[in-house]
Design an enzyme around this catalytic site. Sequence first.
Site, PDB file in Angstrom:
ATOM      1  N   HIS A 189       0.816  -1.217   0.000  1.00 45.73           N
ATOM      2  CA  HIS A 189       0.000   0.000   0.000  1.00 45.73           C
ATOM      3  C   HIS A 189       0.851   1.270   0.000  1.00 45.73           C
ATOM      4  O   HIS A 189       0.321   2.354  -0.285  1.00 45.73           O
ATOM      5  CB  HIS A 189      -0.918   0.038   1.223  1.00 45.73           C
ATOM      6  CG  HIS A 189      -1.979  -1.010   1.222  1.00 45.73           C
ATOM      7  ND1 HIS A 189      -2.815  -1.230   0.153  1.00 45.73           N
ATOM      8  CD2 HIS A 189      -2.338  -1.927   2.168  1.00 45.73           C
ATOM      9  CE1 HIS A 189      -3.641  -2.221   0.436  1.00 45.73           C
ATOM     10  NE2 HIS A 189      -3.372  -2.667   1.644  1.00 45.73           N
ATOM     11  N   HIS A 201      -6.135  -7.395  -0.330  1.00 46.03           N
ATOM     12  CA  HIS A 201      -6.283  -5.965  -0.574  1.00 46.03           C
ATOM     13  C   HIS A 201      -5.504  -5.584  -1.831  1.00 46.03           C
ATOM     14  O   HIS A 201      -4.412  -6.104  -2.065  1.00 46.03           O
ATOM     15  CB  HIS A 201      -5.750  -5.144   0.597  1.00 46.03           C
ATOM     16  CG  HIS A 201      -6.427  -5.412   1.903  1.00 46.03           C
ATOM     17  ND1 HIS A 201      -5.997  -6.382   2.784  1.00 46.03           N
ATOM     18  CD2 HIS A 201      -7.517  -4.838   2.470  1.00 46.03           C
ATOM     19  CE1 HIS A 201      -6.786  -6.395   3.854  1.00 46.03           C
ATOM     20  NE2 HIS A 201      -7.722  -5.473   3.682  1.00 46.03           N
ATOM     21  N   ASP A 243      -4.222 -12.908   3.535  1.00 47.40           N
ATOM     22  CA  ASP A 243      -5.518 -12.494   4.059  1.00 47.40           C
ATOM     23  C   ASP A 243      -6.669 -12.874   3.137  1.00 47.40           C
ATOM     24  O   ASP A 243      -7.833 -12.601   3.456  1.00 47.40           O
ATOM     25  CB  ASP A 243      -5.541 -11.002   4.382  1.00 47.40           C
ATOM     26  CG  ASP A 243      -4.884 -10.148   3.322  1.00 47.40           C
ATOM     27  OD1 ASP A 243      -4.507 -10.669   2.257  1.00 47.40           O
ATOM     28  OD2 ASP A 243      -4.719  -8.927   3.567  1.00 47.40           O
ATOM     29  N   ASP A 276      -2.467 -10.752  -2.348  1.00 49.96           N
ATOM     30  CA  ASP A 276      -3.033 -10.229  -1.111  1.00 49.96           C
ATOM     31  C   ASP A 276      -4.493  -9.862  -1.353  1.00 49.96           C
ATOM     32  O   ASP A 276      -4.862  -9.432  -2.451  1.00 49.96           O
ATOM     33  CB  ASP A 276      -2.240  -8.994  -0.670  1.00 49.96           C
ATOM     34  CG  ASP A 276      -2.603  -8.513   0.716  1.00 49.96           C
ATOM     35  OD1 ASP A 276      -1.843  -8.799   1.660  1.00 49.96           O
ATOM     36  OD2 ASP A 276      -3.644  -7.839   0.865  1.00 49.96           O
TER      37      ASP A 276
END
Length: 298
Positions: free
Chosen positions: A114, A153, A238, A151
Amino acid sequence: MHDAFGAHDPGLGHPERPERYTAVTEAVDSAGARIAEAPPAAPRDLELVHAPAYLELVEGFCRSGGGALDPDTVVSPVSWEAAVRAAGGAVAAVDEVAAGARAAFSLGRPPGHHAEPSRAMGFCILNSAAIAAAHARDVLGMDRVAVLDWDAHHGNGTQAAFWTDPGVLYVSLHQWPFYPGTGAWDESGDGPGEGTTVNVPLPAGTSQERYLEAFRAEALPALAAFAPEILIVSAGFDAHRDDPLCSLGLNADGFATLTAELEGIGAGRAFVLEGGYDLAALRDSLNAVIQAAAQASP
């Protein structure tokens, strides 16, 4: 590996907690993998992705005691060393693959995908996977570098770093709509980089079967067509069905399947740890990936 990865502590109740590193070390021990100390990344490698003023700001903020860089990203004095060594470990994994290894792992924390060139966010300080990709391209001289981000996200920071770069393919499978709000299917790059960003957004509740179908139908063909000289995997866990922050349906066997099927791309793989916030799921999934990578390697 390094003690700083266990010492980085965003505070009581934070999902990106030090116990994640304990789960990582348990996975590595169980898999019987060779362990090396993660070196700090060289400033020249950090500056391939991050603005010098941003690096100076964050280092000074950490060393002066730390605090919140954003509502989700909290640092302490040790956090700078942890982030720099997480990036350095990713670079070292790329160097190991460039020297002939079929697979190498960088298992530091905090995660990185991120982090944008001038912004920390989403638990991330330095974008280790992007730094490793830029090192492969600009220092090692590779013409075609791919980053696969599984991931749950979307890796907005990695996408931003290579948005206009035709030499780096970014492929992401992620829950959507979801944090951080980027990663729609029509986000595909710009200018000379048009077409070298491939987003595969998946709705909450996507099963492992559907996830693997999307991986085989969209991610694998994009990677194969690009024919990368090296593949960097932003390996978050995740997307596991037990993760408390996300709502996808993979299990440890699913992550092992992803890893095994990447062997068909033909490129050596450098795995860089991202998220994964259920400790047992992180441990078991990482162990499965390490073992699958070892079985696929000669």
